[in-house]
Design a protein around this motif. Structure first.
Motif, PDB file in Angstrom:
ATOM      1  N   CYS A  81      61.034  66.441  80.857  1.00  0.00           N
ATOM      2  CA  CYS A  81      59.737  65.775  80.877  1.00  0.00           C
ATOM      3  C   CYS A  81      59.249  65.576  79.444  1.00  0.00           C
ATOM      4  O   CYS A  81      59.252  66.519  78.642  1.00  0.00           O
ATOM      5  N   CYS A  94      55.553  67.819  79.338  1.00  0.00           N
ATOM      6  CA  CYS A  94      55.469  69.290  79.381  1.00  0.00           C
ATOM      7  C   CYS A  94      56.798  70.002  79.121  1.00  0.00           C
ATOM      8  O   CYS A  94      56.866  71.224  79.192  1.00  0.00           O
ATOM      9  N   ALA A 118      59.358  70.314  80.956  1.00  0.00           N
ATOM     10  CA  ALA A 118      60.038  70.875  82.133  1.00  0.00           C
ATOM     11  C   ALA A 118      61.394  70.197  82.274  1.00  0.00           C
ATOM     12  O   ALA A 118      61.538  69.013  81.975  1.00  0.00           O
ATOM     13  N   TYR A 134      64.799  69.271  84.735  1.00  0.00           N
ATOM     14  CA  TYR A 134      65.258  69.056  86.105  1.00  0.00           C
ATOM     15  C   TYR A 134      66.756  68.849  86.063  1.00  0.00           C
ATOM     16  O   TYR A 134      67.265  68.100  85.253  1.00  0.00           O
ATOM     17  N   PRO A 150      63.918  63.910  90.500  1.00  0.00           N
ATOM     18  CA  PRO A 150      62.818  62.981  90.785  1.00  0.00           C
ATOM     19  C   PRO A 150      62.650  61.963  89.658  1.00  0.00           C
ATOM     20  O   PRO A 150      63.148  62.161  88.555  1.00  0.00           O
ATOM     21  N   CYS A 200      58.032  63.821  86.571  1.00  0.00           N
ATOM     22  CA  CYS A 200      57.771  65.265  86.605  1.00  0.00           C
ATOM     23  C   CYS A 200      56.589  65.555  87.527  1.00  0.00           C
ATOM     24  O   CYS A 200      55.752  64.689  87.774  1.00  0.00           O
ATOM     25  N   SER A 201      56.502  66.792  88.009  1.00  0.00           N
ATOM     26  CA  SER A 201      55.372  67.178  88.859  1.00  0.00           C
ATOM     27  C   SER A 201      54.045  67.073  88.118  1.00  0.00           C
ATOM     28  O   SER A 201      52.992  66.922  88.724  1.00  0.00           O
ATOM     29  N   CYS A 202      54.074  67.118  86.763  1.00  0.00           N
ATOM     30  CA  CYS A 202      52.842  66.957  85.988  1.00  0.00           C
ATOM     31  C   CYS A 202      52.489  65.474  85.813  1.00  0.00           C
ATOM     32  O   CYS A 202      51.442  65.144  85.269  1.00  0.00           O
ATOM     33  N   GLY A 203      53.385  64.603  86.267  1.00  0.00           N
ATOM     34  CA  GLY A 203      53.150  63.162  86.145  1.00  0.00           C
ATOM     35  C   GLY A 203      53.841  62.528  84.950  1.00  0.00           C
ATOM     36  O   GLY A 203      53.859  61.319  84.791  1.00  0.00           O
TER      37      GLY A 203
END
Length: 195
Positions: A131, A134, A136, A138, A145, A148-151
């Motif tokens: 990401c 942040c 992160a 994957y 995805p 990221c889950s933070c967008g």
């Protein structure tokens, strides 16, 4: 049996490296694949061979950091040349040697090569993504995805990011060139993306 087709070209994945390793660790390209390639050639169909899949399981580490974590290279993990990283260099050297052996086995039977499988296609262009917001990470095979889950946006960096893939493409293109020239033959084209 070669399937009847009106196609002028076919693109196929070369027999995996892991299937060419004998019990004593030497490289043996299957005669059955050579015979198939000859049959296709006899039909006048040109062949594009995808180079670069199928590392022998539980044999190599992509990096020293992976070794510390106990993570061996998966069948889809391309080598990354990292100066000073013994594991990365060992894996790079073993992988490029397997590519050289494959090209030698296929000489005269292939009309073009593609380095890796569709490196410019999203589903294949990075099995690890990071990401940009942040940091992160994957990992996965076609299960990462799109965000990221933070967008934040994800960027691929482990398999085909810029300089890494460029090094791989240049190295494997040079292997093909050298193998063909050693036999007094004109090298076949080597592509670096989906064709």
């Amino acid at each position: 049996e070669v399937v009847k087709t009106d196609a002028d070209w076919i693109r196929f994945s070369t027999t995996a490296w892991r299937k060419c390793v004998t019990s004593d660790g030497s490289f043996l390209y299957p005669e059955s694949e050579k015979e198939l390639l000859k049959k296709i050639d006899d039909r006048g169909i040109k062949k594009i061979s995808i180079l670069g899949m199928g590392v022998p399981a539980n044999t190599y580490y992509r990096t020293s950091e992976d070794k510390e974590k106990g993570i061996t290279a998966m069948w889809y993990d391309l080598p990354v040349y990292i100066e000073g990283d013994d594991c990365a260099i060992e894996y790079w050297n073993a992988y490029t040697e397997a590519i050289e052996n494959t090209v030698k086995a296929q000489i005269g039977l292939i009309d073009a090569y593609e380095v890796w499988n569709e490196p410019n296609h999203w589903g294949f262009n990075g099995y690890t993504k990071k990401c940009v917001t942040c940091d992160a990470e994957y990992e996965g095979y076609n299960s990462i995805p799109k965000a990221c889950s933070c967008g934040g946006a994800l960027e691929g960096f482990a398999v085909t990011s810029g300089k890494e893939y460029a090094k791989l493409y240049v190295a494997w293109r040079e292997i093909v060139k050298n193998v063909y020239e050693e036999q007094g033959l004109e090298p076949v084209p080597v592509y670096c993306g989906s064709i």
